[in-house]
Structures are given as structure tokens and as C-alpha cells.
Design a protein around this motif. Structure first.
Motif, short mmCIF file in Angstrom:
data_model
loop_
_atom_site.label_atom_id
_atom_site.label_comp_id
_atom_site.label_asym_id
_atom_site.label_seq_id
_atom_site.Cartn_x
_atom_site.Cartn_y
_atom_site.Cartn_z
N GLY A 260 0.80 -1.21 0.00
CA GLY A 260 0.00 0.00 0.00
C GLY A 260 0.84 1.26 0.00
O GLY A 260 2.07 1.21 -0.07
N SER A 261 0.16 2.40 0.11
CA SER A 261 0.81 3.70 0.04
C SER A 261 0.34 4.61 1.16
O SER A 261 -0.79 4.51 1.64
CB SER A 261 0.52 4.38 -1.30
N LEU A 262 1.21 5.52 1.55
CA LEU A 262 0.90 6.58 2.48
C LEU A 262 1.64 7.83 2.05
O LEU A 262 2.71 7.74 1.44
CB LEU A 262 1.33 6.23 3.92
N ARG A 263 1.08 8.98 2.39
CA ARG A 263 1.75 10.25 2.14
C ARG A 263 1.89 11.00 3.46
O ARG A 263 0.89 11.39 4.06
CB ARG A 263 0.97 11.10 1.14
N LEU A 264 3.12 11.20 3.88
CA LEU A 264 3.40 11.94 5.10
C LEU A 264 3.58 13.41 4.79
O LEU A 264 4.10 13.77 3.74
CB LEU A 264 4.66 11.41 5.78
N SER A 265 3.16 14.25 5.72
CA SER A 265 3.33 15.68 5.60
C SER A 265 4.06 16.22 6.81
O SER A 265 3.91 15.71 7.92
CB SER A 265 1.98 16.39 5.47
N CYS A 266 4.85 17.25 6.60
CA CYS A 266 5.56 17.93 7.68
C CYS A 266 5.32 19.41 7.51
O CYS A 266 5.83 20.02 6.55
CB CYS A 266 7.04 17.60 7.64
N ALA A 267 4.55 19.98 8.41
CA ALA A 267 4.23 21.40 8.36
C ALA A 267 5.19 22.18 9.24
O ALA A 267 5.40 21.83 10.41
CB ALA A 267 2.79 21.64 8.81
N ALA A 268 5.75 23.23 8.70
CA ALA A 268 6.73 24.05 9.40
C ALA A 268 6.17 25.42 9.73
O ALA A 268 5.38 25.98 8.98
CB ALA A 268 8.00 24.20 8.57
N SER A 269 6.61 25.95 10.86
CA SER A 269 6.22 27.30 11.26
C SER A 269 7.34 27.90 12.11
O SER A 269 8.20 27.18 12.62
CB SER A 269 4.91 27.29 12.03
N GLY A 270 7.31 29.20 12.26
CA GLY A 270 8.24 29.87 13.14
C GLY A 270 9.51 30.40 12.50
O GLY A 270 10.30 31.07 13.17
N SER A 271 9.71 30.11 11.23
CA SER A 271 10.89 30.58 10.53
C SER A 271 10.61 30.61 9.04
O SER A 271 9.51 30.30 8.60
CB SER A 271 12.10 29.71 10.85
N ILE A 272 11.62 30.96 8.27
CA ILE A 272 11.50 30.99 6.82
C ILE A 272 11.81 29.61 6.28
O ILE A 272 12.97 29.20 6.19
CB ILE A 272 12.41 32.06 6.20
N PHE A 273 10.77 28.88 5.90
CA PHE A 273 10.89 27.49 5.51
C PHE A 273 11.82 27.30 4.31
O PHE A 273 12.58 26.33 4.24
CB PHE A 273 9.50 26.93 5.21
#
Length: 119
Positions: A16-29
Motif C-alpha cells: 500500500g501507500s501513504l503520504r506523510l506531511s511535515c508542516a513548518a512554522s516559526g521561521s522561513i521554511f
């Protein structure tokens, strides 16, 4: 300094498949090189994939051809698309942000998201 929050993990069948996400905040990504790491019980944390500020990618041999790392600087988010998942991919997956050398900040880590590959 940047704060990271991973999401998208879960239970999936082999193949199977999965899609992970990583959301950033607090700085200039956009100035950070980003990476995905994983750690299985009883094992050391290992590098899965990296992506530079310019979009160049690198992968561990164990995931090459199956996983794809990407980033959307406008959304301050990095992704890990995981296809053809195997039980050996079971681990907690962590997002990492590496600032440029001229920045005084240290590398940042998220809390991780669990990926379990099992029938």
C-alpha cells in the motif's frame, strides 16, 4: 528556529501507500534543507530522504524507487510519498529541518508520526 509537525501516518497493508506531511512554522521554511528519518523499535534512527533548498533529492538505498520526497515552499510543507510499502518500513517517521551554515540555529525535529505496515 522552526517548529515541525508530522502527520499522515497510520496502518497500511503491505504494498500500500501513504503520504506523510511535515508542516513548518516559526521561521522561513524556504532556506532550510529538509529530511525524513525513521526509527524502528530497538534500532537507531536512520536517514530516509533529503531535499535541498533548491529541490535536489537523495534517498536511502532501502527506499529508492519507492519513496519520493518533495516540498512546497508556498505552503511551508515537505512531503514523503511512500509506495509499495513493506513491513520493514514500519517505524516512527520524523521530519528534520537543517538551517544553512550562516544561520545560528540548530537542526529541528518534529514529534514523529507512526507508520505501521502489516496485514
Amino acid at each position: 528556529q522552526v517548529q515541525l509537525v508530522e502527520s499522515g501516518g497510520g496502518l497500511v497493508q503491505p504494498g500500500g501507500s501513504l503520504r506523510l506531511s511535515c508542516a513548518a512554522s516559526g521561521s522561513i521554511f524556504s532556506i532550510y534543507a529538509m529530511g525524513w528519518y525513521r526509527q524502528a523499535p530497538g534500532r537507531q534512527r536512520e536517514l530516509v530522504a533529503t531535499i535541498t533548498r533548491g529541490g535536489s533529492t537523495n534517498y536511502a538505498d532501502s527506499v529508492k524507487g519507492r519513496f519520493t520526497i518533495s516540498r512546497d515552499n508556498a505552503k511551508n510543507t515537505v512531503y514523503l510519498q511512500m509506495n509499495s510499502l513493506k513491513p520493514e518500513d514500519t517505524a516512527v517517521y520524523y521530519c528534520n529541518a537543517q538551517p544553512p551554515a550562516w544561520d545560528g540555529s540548530s537542526s529541528s525535529w518534529g514529534q514523529g508520526t507512526q507508520v505501521t505496515v502489516s496485514s
